[in-house]
Design a protein around this motif. Structure first.
Motif, PDB file in Angstrom:
ATOM      1  N   SER A 372       0.851  -1.182   0.000  1.00 10.03           N
ATOM      2  CA  SER A 372       0.000   0.000   0.000  1.00 10.03           C
ATOM      3  C   SER A 372       0.895   1.243   0.000  1.00 10.03           C
ATOM      4  N   SER A 377      -1.821   3.482  -7.763  1.00  7.86           N
ATOM      5  CA  SER A 377      -2.935   4.324  -8.248  1.00  7.86           C
ATOM      6  C   SER A 377      -2.415   5.571  -8.959  1.00  7.86           C
ATOM      7  N   THR A 378      -1.247   6.045  -8.525  1.00 11.03           N
ATOM      8  CA  THR A 378      -0.683   7.253  -9.152  1.00 11.03           C
ATOM      9  C   THR A 378      -0.443   7.001 -10.645  1.00 11.03           C
TER      10      THR A 378
HETATM   11  N1  LIG Z   1      -3.404  13.348  -3.238  1.00  9.59           N
HETATM   12  C1  LIG Z   1      -2.241  13.037  -2.690  1.00  9.59           C
HETATM   13  N2  LIG Z   1      -1.494  14.012  -2.128  1.00  9.59           N
HETATM   14  C2  LIG Z   1      -0.291  13.724  -1.595  1.00  9.59           C
HETATM   15  N3  LIG Z   1       0.244  12.511  -1.560  1.00  9.59           N
HETATM   16  C3  LIG Z   1      -0.466  11.502  -2.092  1.00  9.59           C
HETATM   17  C4  LIG Z   1      -1.736  11.710  -2.680  1.00  9.59           C
HETATM   18  N4  LIG Z   1      -2.211  10.551  -3.131  1.00  9.59           N
HETATM   19  C5  LIG Z   1      -1.265   9.630  -2.825  1.00  9.59           C
HETATM   20  N5  LIG Z   1      -0.221  10.204  -2.207  1.00  9.59           N
HETATM   21  C6  LIG Z   1       1.001   9.558  -1.754  1.00  9.59           C
HETATM   22  O1  LIG Z   1       1.622   8.980  -2.888  1.00  9.59           O
HETATM   23  C7  LIG Z   1       2.107   7.692  -2.585  1.00  9.59           C
HETATM   24  C8  LIG Z   1       1.546   6.680  -3.583  1.00  9.59           C
HETATM   25  O2  LIG Z   1       0.134   6.656  -3.445  1.00  9.59           O
HETATM   26  P1  LIG Z   1      -0.780   5.685  -4.321  1.00  9.59           P
HETATM   27  O3  LIG Z   1      -2.181   5.980  -3.987  1.00  9.59           O
HETATM   28  O4  LIG Z   1      -0.352   5.795  -5.735  1.00  9.59           O
HETATM   29  O5  LIG Z   1      -0.356   4.265  -3.749  1.00  9.59           O
HETATM   30  P2  LIG Z   1      -1.045   2.870  -3.972  1.00  9.59           P
HETATM   31  O6  LIG Z   1       0.080   1.922  -4.209  1.00  9.59           O
HETATM   32  O7  LIG Z   1      -2.092   2.939  -5.000  1.00  9.59           O
HETATM   33  O8  LIG Z   1      -1.676   2.623  -2.539  1.00  9.59           O
HETATM   34  P3  LIG Z   1      -2.949   1.703  -2.154  1.00  9.59           P
HETATM   35  O9  LIG Z   1      -2.611   0.317  -2.567  1.00  9.59           O
HETATM   36  O10 LIG Z   1      -3.055   1.865  -0.704  1.00  9.59           O
HETATM   37  O11 LIG Z   1      -4.106   2.262  -2.917  1.00  9.59           O
HETATM   38  C9  LIG Z   1       1.719   7.408  -1.139  1.00  9.59           C
HETATM   39  O12 LIG Z   1       2.841   7.619  -0.331  1.00  9.59           O
HETATM   40  C10 LIG Z   1       0.657   8.414  -0.809  1.00  9.59           C
HETATM   41  O13 LIG Z   1       0.765   8.835   0.529  1.00  9.59           O
END
Ligand SMILES: Nc1ncnc2c1ncn2[C@@H]1O[C@H](COP(=O)(O)OP(=O)(O)OP(=O)(O)O)[C@@H](O)[C@H]1O
Length: 575
Positions: A372, A377-378
């Motif tokens: 996580s 998602s980014t």
């Molecule tokens: N809107 C935002 N503003 C600032 N930081 C963010 C934002 N969205 C995500 N992050 C940060 O960017 C990083 C990557 O987030 P992301 O949502 O892409 O991860 P993920 O692998 O999809 O997580 P998960 O599996 O929990 O959905 C994380 O450290 C998160 O805290």
């Protein structure tokens, strides 16, 4: 002041109505001064018992001037308000158009309540710019100059008194109002934003606040914010009222001065007494036109502040806008090339993605798994052009995302985001968000494929899908995506709330529908990934492992360890 450029541009676009309203305002102003002057003159003349025809001429003049004044005032109001509302509508459209492409970034920076207050309140504040800031000085100056020319024909001294009055009402009184206004210094707007934020948070977080026993405290804060806003509004209104009172005082003071100077001039023999009443009436009327100057600084400051905040909210849109003319075609599956992409959220100390490179060939099926917060998602946000990479390039079908029109990306993509939004309406409304044409049978079939046989098309869905379980929401979002005809599937944890059996059925249906298309599936669970062409394992913004399911299992690396933990957790047999 540059921030108000948008208003000046809007005014230019409405120049025809503005010219007509200025003309109407000027005619109404001088007709008013002439009307009252003629009345004053008529009263004085009657003392000398003039011939009847003189009185008839003056009375008819008074009546005609009254009519002219009413008609031109009507025209002035009609054109000035029409210009204002057209400008307001232009402003809303421009602001909204600029807001849409940068929405994710904006929501990142602002609390939604504050944003709501900005969009509604600040745009509304700008409606005063023309009517109460730009327009009054023009009319006041024109009417005043005409009155000056008229009075100076009778007495230069009385004209001088009027100049003093003009300076007091148009410069000194507004200056005093401005000083008071500076002290209030946008506090009303800040308080309004705060109240809006509190209301939104209490509304959205009502259930959690209640469960955690925080509701009374938040309600108290809300009440406090409302009281403070009322007090600030009261102070602002007092300041404006003070300005208006000072204006009235100056007006009467000047009229008394005209009377005193006029009386002295009559004694001196340099002014004919029959004109005194006329000059007094002219002085009283001309200042009516200047009355709006007393409140001008308040509105000016309000408009400048509102324009600056709107500019601050959408300003970055101008800087980041790149010519996006290319379009993605729906005729072929889409390939993805991400090259050395780094992305850092604003105000975050570390990048969410670090020099990430990956290639997804057209028609391939890829899963991204990982811890996580590892940045999965980014990647979807960047592919959808909702965010712009800090470094590196992203290509869809060998075309840079920056050059692609975002509408075309969205139209060729079937997306399920982690938190899909549902609108208040029926299941049918929520399935058909575009103008897609589907028969009820087709819609029901998709619901069945997504394991939602219990939902009827006419069932109501509450705002944000409040009356659906998380699993139902995910399946409804998937059904919505299934109805789209895009050639790229971007699915962000679309089945995380489903039980194992339902998840497998749903995924199988998805793969059947996407046989010819490119599919990118983000997930935490490692089951069912055998069917994927490629699995990418992410950690801390980087791809740490990639390969097919069997390759990764053979490698006995990161993925294998994750799989082992999953097996232990679901109590499966040893490897
Ligand atoms: N809107 C935002 N503003 C600032 N930081 C963010 C934002 N969205 C995500 N992050 C940060 O960017 C990083 C990557 O987030 P992301 O949502 O892409 O991860 P993920 O692998 O999809 O997580 P998960 O599996 O929990 O959905 C994380 O450290 C998160 O805290």
């Amino acid at each position: 002041m540059n921030d108000l450029a948008i208003m000046s541009k809007a005014m230019l676009q409405e120049r025809k109505d503005i010219i007509f309203s200025i003309l109407g305002g000027f005619i109404a102003g001088i007709a008013g001064v002439a009307l009252f002057s003629a009345s004053g003159y008529m009263i004085s003349q009657t003392v000398f018992a003039p011939p009847l025809y003189t009185l008839i001429i003056i009375t008819s003049m008074v009546k005609l001037l009254g009519l002219l004044r009413a008609a031109s005032r009507y025209g002035e109001r009609l054109y000035s308000h029409r210009a204002t509302f057209s400008m307001l509508s232009r402003l809303r459209v421009t602001f909204f158009a600029r807001l849409i492409p940068i929405t994710p970034g904006i929501l990142n920076k602002n609390r939604s309540g504050d944003l709501l207050a900005r969009i509604v309140g600040d745009v509304e504040s700008l409606q005063h710019y023309f009517l109460r800031v730009a327009y009054p000085p023009m009319i006041a100056l024109l009417v005043f100059l005409a009155t000056m020319v008229f009075t100076s024909a009778f007495s230069i001294w009385i004209a001088c008194v009027l100049v003093v009055g003009m300076l007091l009402t148009a410069v000194i009184v507004p200056g005093i109002v401005l000083i008071g206004q500076r002290k209030i210094n946008g506090r009303v707007r800040e308080q309004r934003a705060l109240l809006s934020t509190e209301v939104t948070e209490v509304l959205y977080g009502f259930r959690d606040l209640k469960i955690y026993g925080q509701l009374p405290e938040r309600e108290q804060q809300l009440g406090q914010a409302a009281v403070t806003l009322t007090k600030e509004q009261q102070k602002a209104a007092d300041n404006l009222l003070r300005g208006q009172s000072m204006h009235t005082f100056v007006t009467f003071f000047i009229s008394w001065s005209v009377l005193a100077v006029g009386a002295w001039l009559i004694i001196e023999g340099t002014l004919n007494g029959v004109f005194l009443a006329m000059l007094i009436m002219a002085s009283m009327t001309v200042f009516e036109e200047v009355a709006a100057m007393a409140t001008l600084p308040a509105y000016k400051q309000d408009s400048e502040h509102a324009a600056a905040r709107l500019h601050e909210t959408v300003g970055s849109a101008d800087i980041e806008s790149v010519q996006s003319s290319k379009v993605l075609s729906n005729n072929q599956a889409i390939s993805i090339d991400i090259d050395q992409v780094t992305f850092q959220y604003q105000d975050e100390w570390r990048p969410a993605l670090q020099e990430l490179s990956l290639h997804l060939s057209a028609g391939s099926k890829t899963a991204i798994v990982g811890a996580s917060g590892s940045g999965k998602s980014t990647i979807i946000d960047l592919l959808l052009k909702l965010r712009v990479p800090t470094k590196g390039s992203i290509k869809l079908n060998n075309m840079s995302v920056q050059e692609l029109d975002e509408q075309s990306i969205w139209q060729t993509t079937n997306v399920v985001l982690q938190q899909g939004h549902f609108f208040r309406g029926t299941v049918r409304d929520n399935l058909l968000l575009n103008d897609e044409q589907y028969s009820d049978e087709q819609l029901v079939e998709v619901l069945n494929q997504m394991q939602l046989p219990q939902l009827r098309l006419t069932d109501m869905v509450y705002e944000k899908g409040e009356n659906l379980s998380d699993g139902e929401k995910q399946r409804l979002a998937l059904a919505r995506a299934m109805l789209r005809k895009g050639r790229l599937w971007l699915l962000d944890e679309p089945t995380s709330s489903l039980d194992y059996v339902t998840e497998q059925r749903v995924l199988q249906q998805l793969l059947n529908s996407a046989t010819e298309d490119t599919l990118l599936l983000i997930g935490h669970r490692l089951t069912g990934l055998e069917k994927m062409d490629q699995i990418l394992v992410m950690d801390q913004g980087k791809i740490v492992e990639s390969g097919s399911y069997s390759e990764l299992m053979e490698k006995q690396g990161y993925f294998y360890e994750m799989k082992k933990i999953e097996w232990q957790m679901i109590g499966e047999a040893a490897i």
